[in-house]
Every structure is written in structure tokens, then in C-alpha cells.
Scaffold this motif. Structure first.
Motif, PDB file in Angstrom:
ATOM      1  N   LYS A  58       0.831  -1.199   0.000  1.00 36.64           N
ATOM      2  CA  LYS A  58       0.000   0.000   0.000  1.00 36.64           C
ATOM      3  C   LYS A  58       0.870   1.256   0.000  1.00 36.64           C
ATOM      4  O   LYS A  58       0.559   2.232  -0.695  1.00 36.64           O
ATOM      5  CB  LYS A  58      -0.931  -0.025   1.216  1.00 36.64           C
ATOM      6  CG  LYS A  58      -1.790   1.192   1.414  1.00 36.64           C
ATOM      7  CD  LYS A  58      -2.965   1.235   0.470  1.00 36.64           C
ATOM      8  CE  LYS A  58      -3.860   2.418   0.705  1.00 36.64           C
ATOM      9  NZ  LYS A  58      -5.135   2.121   1.288  1.00 36.64           N
ATOM     10  N   SER A  88     -10.561   3.321  -1.641  1.00 37.87           N
ATOM     11  CA  SER A  88     -10.365   2.616  -0.377  1.00 37.87           C
ATOM     12  C   SER A  88     -11.061   3.429   0.709  1.00 37.87           C
ATOM     13  O   SER A  88     -11.462   4.580   0.498  1.00 37.87           O
ATOM     14  CB  SER A  88      -8.871   2.467  -0.075  1.00 37.87           C
ATOM     15  OG  SER A  88      -8.312   3.734   0.235  1.00 37.87           O
ATOM     16  N   SER A  89     -11.176   2.848   1.878  1.00 32.97           N
ATOM     17  CA  SER A  89     -11.890   3.509   2.972  1.00 32.97           C
ATOM     18  C   SER A  89     -11.139   4.710   3.529  1.00 32.97           C
ATOM     19  O   SER A  89     -11.738   5.571   4.173  1.00 32.97           O
ATOM     20  CB  SER A  89     -12.152   2.506   4.098  1.00 32.97           C
ATOM     21  OG  SER A  89     -10.907   2.039   4.609  1.00 32.97           O
ATOM     22  N   GLY A  90      -9.843   4.781   3.321  1.00 33.78           N
ATOM     23  CA  GLY A  90      -9.071   5.900   3.837  1.00 33.78           C
ATOM     24  C   GLY A  90      -8.613   5.731   5.268  1.00 33.78           C
ATOM     25  O   GLY A  90      -8.223   6.696   5.910  1.00 33.78           O
ATOM     26  N   THR A  91      -8.622   4.510   5.784  1.00 34.36           N
ATOM     27  CA  THR A  91      -8.231   4.310   7.188  1.00 34.36           C
ATOM     28  C   THR A  91      -6.722   4.360   7.398  1.00 34.36           C
ATOM     29  O   THR A  91      -6.274   4.701   8.484  1.00 34.36           O
ATOM     30  CB  THR A  91      -8.763   2.967   7.728  1.00 34.36           C
ATOM     31  OG1 THR A  91      -8.325   1.919   6.876  1.00 34.36           O
ATOM     32  CG2 THR A  91     -10.273   2.971   7.805  1.00 34.36           C
ATOM     33  N   THR A  92      -5.920   4.031   6.374  1.00 35.82           N
ATOM     34  CA  THR A  92      -4.460   4.028   6.545  1.00 35.82           C
ATOM     35  C   THR A  92      -3.760   5.093   5.721  1.00 35.82           C
ATOM     36  O   THR A  92      -2.547   5.266   5.842  1.00 35.82           O
ATOM     37  CB  THR A  92      -3.865   2.645   6.177  1.00 35.82           C
ATOM     38  OG1 THR A  92      -4.172   2.363   4.813  1.00 35.82           O
ATOM     39  CG2 THR A  92      -4.418   1.559   7.082  1.00 35.82           C
ATOM     40  N   SER A  93      -4.491   5.795   4.881  1.00 35.99           N
ATOM     41  CA  SER A  93      -3.934   6.880   4.063  1.00 35.99           C
ATOM     42  C   SER A  93      -5.111   7.654   3.488  1.00 35.99           C
ATOM     43  O   SER A  93      -6.260   7.384   3.827  1.00 35.99           O
ATOM     44  CB  SER A  93      -3.079   6.311   2.926  1.00 35.99           C
ATOM     45  OG  SER A  93      -3.897   5.641   1.979  1.00 35.99           O
ATOM     46  N   ASN A  94      -4.829   8.602   2.618  1.00 36.83           N
ATOM     47  CA  ASN A  94      -5.937   9.230   1.907  1.00 36.83           C
ATOM     48  C   ASN A  94      -6.673   8.141   1.133  1.00 36.83           C
ATOM     49  O   ASN A  94      -6.052   7.157   0.697  1.00 36.83           O
ATOM     50  CB  ASN A  94      -5.412  10.280   0.921  1.00 36.83           C
ATOM     51  CG  ASN A  94      -4.907  11.514   1.622  1.00 36.83           C
ATOM     52  OD1 ASN A  94      -5.385  11.878   2.690  1.00 36.83           O
ATOM     53  ND2 ASN A  94      -3.924  12.164   1.024  1.00 36.83           N
ATOM     54  N   PRO A  95      -7.976   8.292   0.935  1.00 39.90           N
ATOM     55  CA  PRO A  95      -8.689   7.292   0.131  1.00 39.90           C
ATOM     56  C   PRO A  95      -8.007   7.139  -1.236  1.00 39.90           C
ATOM     57  O   PRO A  95      -7.732   8.125  -1.905  1.00 39.90           O
ATOM     58  CB  PRO A  95     -10.088   7.887  -0.004  1.00 39.90           C
ATOM     59  CG  PRO A  95     -10.246   8.744   1.217  1.00 39.90           C
ATOM     60  CD  PRO A  95      -8.872   9.334   1.446  1.00 39.90           C
ATOM     61  N   PHE A 136     -16.795   3.597  -0.627  1.00 36.24           N
ATOM     62  CA  PHE A 136     -16.237   2.246  -0.671  1.00 36.24           C
ATOM     63  C   PHE A 136     -17.149   1.345  -1.498  1.00 36.24           C
ATOM     64  O   PHE A 136     -18.332   1.609  -1.637  1.00 36.24           O
ATOM     65  CB  PHE A 136     -16.058   1.715   0.761  1.00 36.24           C
ATOM     66  CG  PHE A 136     -15.260   0.456   0.838  1.00 36.24           C
ATOM     67  CD1 PHE A 136     -13.933   0.439   0.433  1.00 36.24           C
ATOM     68  CD2 PHE A 136     -15.827  -0.713   1.293  1.00 36.24           C
ATOM     69  CE1 PHE A 136     -13.188  -0.727   0.494  1.00 36.24           C
ATOM     70  CE2 PHE A 136     -15.091  -1.877   1.364  1.00 36.24           C
ATOM     71  CZ  PHE A 136     -13.774  -1.884   0.964  1.00 36.24           C
ATOM     72  N   ARG A 180     -21.514  -6.195   7.187  1.00 40.96           N
ATOM     73  CA  ARG A 180     -20.657  -6.752   8.236  1.00 40.96           C
ATOM     74  C   ARG A 180     -21.533  -7.307   9.354  1.00 40.96           C
ATOM     75  O   ARG A 180     -22.628  -6.835   9.594  1.00 40.96           O
ATOM     76  CB  ARG A 180     -19.734  -5.701   8.846  1.00 40.96           C
ATOM     77  CG  ARG A 180     -18.859  -4.943   7.871  1.00 40.96           C
ATOM     78  CD  ARG A 180     -17.878  -5.775   7.152  1.00 40.96           C
ATOM     79  NE  ARG A 180     -16.742  -6.082   7.986  1.00 40.96           N
ATOM     80  CZ  ARG A 180     -15.755  -6.859   7.593  1.00 40.96           C
ATOM     81  NH1 ARG A 180     -15.772  -7.400   6.415  1.00 40.96           N
ATOM     82  NH2 ARG A 180     -14.743  -7.127   8.369  1.00 40.96           N
TER      83      ARG A 180
END
Length: 197
Positions: A58, A88-95, A136, A180
Motif C-alpha cells: 500500500k 479505499s476507505s481511507g483508514t491508513t492513508s488518503n482514500p 467504498f 458486516r
């Protein structure tokens, strides 16, 4: 006469070489990395040859997007073939954007349809899609797959619990899927399609 496993292996290698050749020709991101290693798709003779390829994570993708905005240099589809963008959801970086071609979307719908059909969903079902429809990708693949089967589709989303319940009873929902659910161990897991019959 060749055994089925030999024929299948040869077919997979041929498909793999064609895919690697396409990526090499169309994606600056991968071609640059492979050239630095002295790797060329024509060099692949067996699956073990893939060990020469670098792992791409990533962080590599995010760095490439920053260096080559807005799509990055990994894109292998011509502009005229791009049909949809998901993020992407943007949880680890910009979407981060993911481009889809018509073929990609068709394949995705087929995979959802096959999964739903294997769970007993048929064209006589009323399917209530409880995935969220946001940036997403969650709900769109399910929507396309269940439509491919021919169900009556209710793209309901993931909120408003009372309305969801009312819809189940009012419109005769016979199948549905939420994005989920919580497993017994407390970890999120994809929920299977629920049958209400």
C-alpha cells in the motif's frame, strides 16, 4: 495424451504470460520496477519465475499516487475503457482510487451472482441489499450480482433499522445481506446472505 492437470497448467501459464505482458506494456509503475530487476514477462517459463517480482504494498501505491496524481502510474486501462472509480476507505492513508473497466465490473457481478446462486437465491426472490452505498465499493458488486440473477432488488443501504424491518414485511423480502456482522469471537466478518423463507 496430456493429463487434465498438465493441460490446465499450460493454460494458466499462457494466461499468466499474457496478463504480465499486458501489464508490462500498459503500466509505467510495474514496467519501471520490472526493468530495474531485469525482469521481462517473456522470461516466465514456470510459476517459480514469479519469485523474481517485487512485492508491492500500500505504501508503494500511495507514494506513486502522490508522485503521479490523480490516478498514479499503475493504471493499465486506457482512459476510454475506464467505467467506474471506487476508493479505499481511507483508514491508513488518503482514500486511494481503484479504476474499473466494463470487463472488471462484469466479472465482479458474475462472482457475486455465482455466490448468491450457490446460496439458493433465484430470480423469484426479492433481495434487500443492506450494504452501504458510499465511496467504498461494498454494495455495488452485490447489487450487480443479484440483478444478474434476476431478483427484484431493493437497494436499501445500511441505516434506518425500522424502515428495513418494515420493508422486509411490506415487500416480502426473501433474501438479504448486510455488509458486516460480529462473529462470536467479536471480530468483523462478512455476513452470509440471509434467507427469510
Amino acid at each position: 495424451m496430456s493429463s487434465p492437470s498438465v493441460v490446465a497448467g499450460t493454460s494458466r501459464r499462457t494466461s499468466l504470460k499474457a496478463q504480465l505482458s499486458y501489464v508490462y506494456a500498459a503500466s509505467d509503475f510495474y514496467r519501471t520496477r520490472w526493468d530495474a530487476l531485469g525482469f521481462h514477462p517473456g522470461d516466465v517459463r514456470e510459476l517459480a519465475d514469479l519469485r523474481r517480482l517485487p512485492l508491492v504494498g500500500k505504501a508503494d501505491y500511495v507514494a506513486d499516487l502522490a508522485a503521479h496524481p490523480p490516478w498514479g502510474s499503475a493504471v493499465a486501462a486506457p482512459v476510454a475503457d475506464r467505467r467506474r472509480v471506487h476508493f479505499s476507505s481511507g483508514t491508513t492513508s488518503n482514500p486511494t482510487p481503484v479504476l474499473w473497466t466494463a470487463h472488471d465490473l462484469d466479472r465482479w457481478a458474475d462472482l457475486y451472482a455465482r455466490a448468491a446462486y450457490s446460496q439458493g437465491v433465484r430470480d423469484t426472490d426479492v433481495y434487500q441489499c443492506l450494504f452501504s452505498y458510499a465511496w467504498f465499493v461494498g454494495g455495488l458488486g452485490a447489487t450487480a450480482g443479484y440483478q444478474r440473477i434476476g431478483v427484484t432488488l431493493l437497494p436499501a443501504g445500511s441505516g434506518d433499522t425500522q424502515r428495513q424491518i418494515d420493508t422486509i414485511f411490506r415487500y416480502g423480502t426473501t433474501a438479504g445481506r448486510a455488509s458486516r456482522r460480529r462473529s462470536r469471537a467479536g471480530r468483523g466478518a462478512a455476513a452470509p446472505a440471509a434467507r427469510t423463507r
